[in-house]
Motif scaffolding. Structure first.
Motif, PDB file in Angstrom:
ATOM      1  N   ASP A 194      37.918  33.235  42.970  1.00 30.77           N
ATOM      2  CA  ASP A 194      38.966  33.297  43.982  1.00 30.77           C
ATOM      3  C   ASP A 194      39.621  31.946  44.252  1.00 30.77           C
ATOM      4  O   ASP A 194      40.485  31.838  45.122  1.00 30.77           O
ATOM      5  N   ALA A 195      39.235  30.920  43.515  1.00 33.04           N
ATOM      6  CA  ALA A 195      39.865  29.601  43.671  1.00 33.04           C
ATOM      7  C   ALA A 195      41.064  29.527  42.734  1.00 33.04           C
ATOM      8  O   ALA A 195      40.915  29.354  41.527  1.00 33.04           O
ATOM      9  N   ASP A 196      42.256  29.663  43.282  1.00 33.68           N
ATOM     10  CA  ASP A 196      43.460  29.689  42.464  1.00 33.68           C
ATOM     11  C   ASP A 196      43.933  28.281  42.118  1.00 33.68           C
ATOM     12  O   ASP A 196      44.366  28.013  41.005  1.00 33.68           O
ATOM     13  N   TYR A 197      43.858  27.382  43.092  1.00 35.78           N
ATOM     14  CA  TYR A 197      44.279  25.998  42.893  1.00 35.78           C
ATOM     15  C   TYR A 197      43.104  25.072  43.153  1.00 35.78           C
ATOM     16  O   TYR A 197      42.207  25.385  43.933  1.00 35.78           O
ATOM     17  N   THR A 198      43.148  23.888  42.529  1.00 32.40           N
ATOM     18  CA  THR A 198      42.140  22.884  42.827  1.00 32.40           C
ATOM     19  C   THR A 198      42.770  21.505  42.884  1.00 32.40           C
ATOM     20  O   THR A 198      43.598  21.156  42.029  1.00 32.40           O
ATOM     21  N   TYR A 199      42.416  20.755  43.917  1.00 33.59           N
ATOM     22  CA  TYR A 199      42.843  19.362  44.000  1.00 33.59           C
ATOM     23  C   TYR A 199      41.843  18.534  43.208  1.00 33.59           C
ATOM     24  O   TYR A 199      40.633  18.629  43.429  1.00 33.59           O
ATOM     25  N   VAL A 200      42.355  17.720  42.290  1.00 31.32           N
ATOM     26  CA  VAL A 200      41.499  16.958  41.381  1.00 31.32           C
ATOM     27  C   VAL A 200      41.629  15.470  41.684  1.00 31.32           C
ATOM     28  O   VAL A 200      42.733  14.936  41.798  1.00 31.32           O
ATOM     29  N   ARG A 205      46.361  24.623  38.711  1.00 26.62           N
ATOM     30  CA  ARG A 205      46.012  26.042  38.845  1.00 26.62           C
ATOM     31  C   ARG A 205      44.880  26.381  37.901  1.00 26.62           C
ATOM     32  O   ARG A 205      44.770  25.835  36.797  1.00 26.62           O
ATOM     33  N   ARG A 206      44.053  27.287  38.343  1.00 23.85           N
ATOM     34  CA  ARG A 206      42.958  27.766  37.493  1.00 23.85           C
ATOM     35  C   ARG A 206      43.486  28.294  36.159  1.00 23.85           C
ATOM     36  O   ARG A 206      42.849  28.163  35.116  1.00 23.85           O
ATOM     37  N   GLY A 207      44.687  28.867  36.190  1.00 22.82           N
ATOM     38  CA  GLY A 207      45.278  29.457  34.989  1.00 22.82           C
ATOM     39  C   GLY A 207      45.629  28.474  33.891  1.00 22.82           C
ATOM     40  O   GLY A 207      45.996  28.884  32.783  1.00 22.82           O
ATOM     41  N   THR A 208      45.517  27.145  34.171  1.00 23.41           N
ATOM     42  CA  THR A 208      45.786  26.174  33.111  1.00 23.41           C
ATOM     43  C   THR A 208      44.594  25.998  32.166  1.00 23.41           C
ATOM     44  O   THR A 208      44.729  25.345  31.122  1.00 23.41           O
ATOM     45  N   PRO A 229      43.036  28.287  51.926  1.00 26.65           N
ATOM     46  CA  PRO A 229      41.788  29.022  51.733  1.00 26.65           C
ATOM     47  C   PRO A 229      41.452  29.343  50.285  1.00 26.65           C
ATOM     48  O   PRO A 229      40.308  29.676  49.991  1.00 26.65           O
ATOM     49  N   HIS A 230      42.448  29.273  49.372  1.00 27.26           N
ATOM     50  CA  HIS A 230      42.160  29.581  47.971  1.00 27.26           C
ATOM     51  C   HIS A 230      42.199  28.330  47.101  1.00 27.26           C
ATOM     52  O   HIS A 230      42.362  28.419  45.888  1.00 27.26           O
ATOM     53  N   ALA A 231      42.045  27.157  47.731  1.00 23.64           N
ATOM     54  CA  ALA A 231      42.059  25.891  47.004  1.00 23.64           C
ATOM     55  C   ALA A 231      40.674  25.269  47.007  1.00 23.64           C
ATOM     56  O   ALA A 231      39.997  25.218  48.039  1.00 23.64           O
ATOM     57  N   ALA A 232      40.259  24.792  45.846  1.00 27.66           N
ATOM     58  CA  ALA A 232      38.979  24.115  45.680  1.00 27.66           C
ATOM     59  C   ALA A 232      39.227  22.617  45.475  1.00 27.66           C
ATOM     60  O   ALA A 232      40.370  22.156  45.441  1.00 27.66           O
ATOM     61  N   GLY A 233      38.142  21.879  45.334  1.00 28.92           N
ATOM     62  CA  GLY A 233      38.226  20.454  45.047  1.00 28.92           C
ATOM     63  C   GLY A 233      37.395  20.109  43.835  1.00 28.92           C
ATOM     64  O   GLY A 233      36.318  20.672  43.629  1.00 28.92           O
ATOM     65  N   LEU A 234      37.914  19.197  43.037  1.00 33.18           N
ATOM     66  CA  LEU A 234      37.223  18.787  41.820  1.00 33.18           C
ATOM     67  C   LEU A 234      37.141  17.267  41.822  1.00 33.18           C
ATOM     68  O   LEU A 234      38.175  16.593  41.919  1.00 33.18           O
TER      69      LEU A 234
END
Length: 208
Positions: free
Chosen positions: A97-103, A145-148, A10-15
């Protein structure tokens, strides 16, 4: 878009990065037909239901096919700077709120949903999870991670454009092929660079 409560992550986005030059293909990969849709539309559709929101990152003046209204479209800040530039633009466009994203790139029409699920699982506790085969990393089949973002911006400011510089600077899990059991043939990694690649992928998808 499905409700987030139905998602495994639920906290993962897509790029989806689609601003490449497509030199060898000779035409825009994002606009290339793949069955009843374009390749970009297909990749977005496959990601839909796994991650949300989905961000499409295009070049400054690039034409894109029609996309669902839930897809966020953003543009590279500078041209010709490779995947880190696209990552910067995409991560900056994500909600808080998107902590991780699959790229991914837009030219992987054989993308396997289970690959995305497993990479997101393997990324837990890391800043990056990237597929690595025989020492070669695949930065556009990876989770970030968004933090990168601050580290990416720092690398870009110093013209250190290779994704490897980021992987060496943050907590990176280098995923080996045997760990991704959902896609044993690694169809997800088959990006299409030539007309021959394209025609073979259409055949493999039963669309030739």
């Amino acid at each position: 878009m499905p409700n987030e409560s139905n998602r495994s992550h639920p906290h993962a986005a897509g790029l989806v990065l689609c601003g490449g030059k497509s030199t060898r293909m000779g035409t825009s990969k994002a606009m290339l037909p793949f069955g009843p849709e374009t390749m970009l539309q297909r990749v977005v559709r496959i990601l839909d239901g796994i991650v949300a929101p989905i961000v499409a990152v295009a070049a400054a003046d690039q034409e894109l096919p029609g996309l669902p209204p839930s897809v966020i479209v953003t543009r590279d800040e500078r041209e010709g700077r490779g995947p880190l530039e696209g990552l910067r633009a995409g991560l900056k466009a994500l909600p808080a709120d998107a902590d991780y994203t699959y790229v991914t790139s837009c030219d992987v029409p054989l993308l396997v949903p289970g690959f995305v699920h497993q990479m997101l699982d393997l990324a837990r506790g890391y800043d990056v999870a990237v597929m690595e085969i025989d020492g070669f990393a695949h930065p556009l089949s990876a989770v970030y991670r968004r933090g990168t973002l601050p580290r990416i911006e720092e690398l870009l400011a110093h013209d250190r454009l290779r994704p490897l510089f980021l992987f060496d600077a943050v907590r990176t899990r280098r995923v080996q092929p045997h760990e991704v059991t959902a896609d044993p043939d690694l169809r997800t990694l088959r990006n299409l660079n030539t007309r021959e690649d394209y025609e073979q992928a259409l055949a493999d998808a039963g669309l030739a």
